[in-house]
Scaffold this motif. Structure first.
Motif: not given
Ligand code: 5GP
Ligand code: MN
Length: 349
Positions: A26-31, A78-82, A110-123, A57-59
């Motif tokens: 589950i991803v959500t927006h910056v800050t 937290i993507h910035e940390k890991y 986080l955008a490049p990884a999410v956009v390139a991912a093969e999993g199904r995306r649900v907004m 959950v990944v932020v």
């Protein structure tokens, strides 16, 4: 019964992903704000209660201390940390839920990884103009919050019973914070039907209010006093007000993430002020927050002058340049801005 807002075929498609998927991100927006964290953790608790044991959950970056009581917050990556770990989770996910943002730009690195991912995306989101990057796009700008939508999504899948107290607390927090504790975007009666259900799940809404809003430092309150006394400029003719803060000033008051939360709303308590802007220096850019009461579309102002967007009464943007230049852009905007009623931005909320 609450109205069926989300289209049935979207529910059915996403429900299949929920049933069949094994690994979920589950991803959500910056800050991340309260709705970002609330909706993400709300969905996390639901999926966990449903029996999924691979849900993360990944932020993009860290979130304020006053959300660090929410059940499950310690599990957030937290993507910035890991970065490597976060990107691996995204690559491996069968399903990626994109919550509380409408375009990849809002998750920054986080955008490049999410956009390139093969999993199904649900907004699942309530911002205008959703970009087309998900298999299922549930975008309903008339909703108070993404957290409200997560509640509706779970109910429509027929799984209301799986909403436990932890899930309910997270959903409530998102609904509360995205409406300024039910002071704007909060006139739809069904919001209160949902709250009633959440209370029946065992949450203490008064305690949640205190945990989010009454846990600040002394220096934060002094910074607020300084801002109001020294830094607020009122433009009576335009019914507007401006607050600015430089990094130096913030350091003087021992700023920590979240300390300026709510400052932008303060000038709106002046009778004649219907548009309030807070311009704050950040490390490598200037952050703009805009709020209005009534019809003034601050999202149009944000998109025209600060490359931003958001909701009619609550929006934001960014400026690359000095604080003084950002103020000059704001003042020029105040002089010339004339909301265009036919613009897309104005249609929904
Ligand atoms: P805040 O002032 O709390 O940072 O943001 C208020 C709302 O404005 C957010 O919920 C989000 O919808 C929107 N927003 C904030 N910053 C940006 C931005 O840089 N770009 C866009 N498009 N929207 C933003
Ligand atoms: Mn939101």
């Amino acid at each position: 019964m609450i109205t069926k807002i989300i289209h049935e075929e979207k529910i059915q498609k996403a429900k299949k992903y929920v049933e069949k998927g094994e690994s979920f991100v589950i991803v959500t927006h910056v800050t991340p704000d309260g709705d970002a964290i609330g909706s993400a953790l709300g969905l996390y608790h639901f999926l966990t209660a449903y029996g999924k044991d691979n849900v993360t959950v990944v932020v993009p970056n860290d979130f304020p201390q006053f959300y660090k009581w929410m059940p499950g917050h310690k599990e957030i990556v937290i993507h910035e940390k890991y970065p490597d770990f976060a990107e691996q989770l995204i690559r491996d996910a069968d399903v990626i839920f994109c919550l509380d943002f409408n375009e990849p730009k809002r998750i920054e690195k986080l955008a490049p990884a999410v956009v390139a991912a093969e999993g199904r995306r649900v907004m699942i989101d309530h911002h205008l103009n959703p970009a087309d990057f998900c298999r299922v796009t549930m975008s309903y700008p008339e909703m108070s919050s993404t957290s409200e939508m997560v509640f509706r999504f779970i109910c429509r899948m027929g799984m209301f019973d799986l909403i436990n107290k932890d899930c309910a607390a997270c959903i409530y927090t998102g609904m509360m914070t995205d409406t300024g504790s039910f002071t704007y975007n909060s006139n739809k009666p069904e919001i209160y039907t949902i709250i009633s259900e959440l209370i029946k799940k065992g949450i203490d809404k008064d305690l949640i209010y205190r945990k989010v809003n009454q846990v600040y430092s002394e220096s934060r309150l002094r910074m607020m006093g300084y801002v109001l006394y020294e830094k607020m400029k009122v433009y009576p003719e335009q019914h507007a007000a401006l607050i600015t803060l430089s990094l130096e000033e913030m350091n003087r008051f021992h700023y920590v993430t979240g300390d300026t939360e709510g400052f932008v709303n303060l000038p709106l308590s002046i009778e004649n002020v219907a548009f309030s802007v807070f311009i704050r220096e950040d490390k490598d850019y200037v952050k703009i927050s805009l709020r209005s009461v009534g019809d003034f579309p601050c999202n149009q102002f944000a998109s025209r002058y600060f490359n931003g967007g958001g909701h009619k009464n609550a929006s934001g943007g960014e400026f690359y340049g000095s604080l003084a230049d950002a103020v000059a852009v704001f003042e020029k905007g105040l002089e010339e801005f004339n909301p265009n009623k036919t613009e897309d931005l104005d249609k929904h909320d």
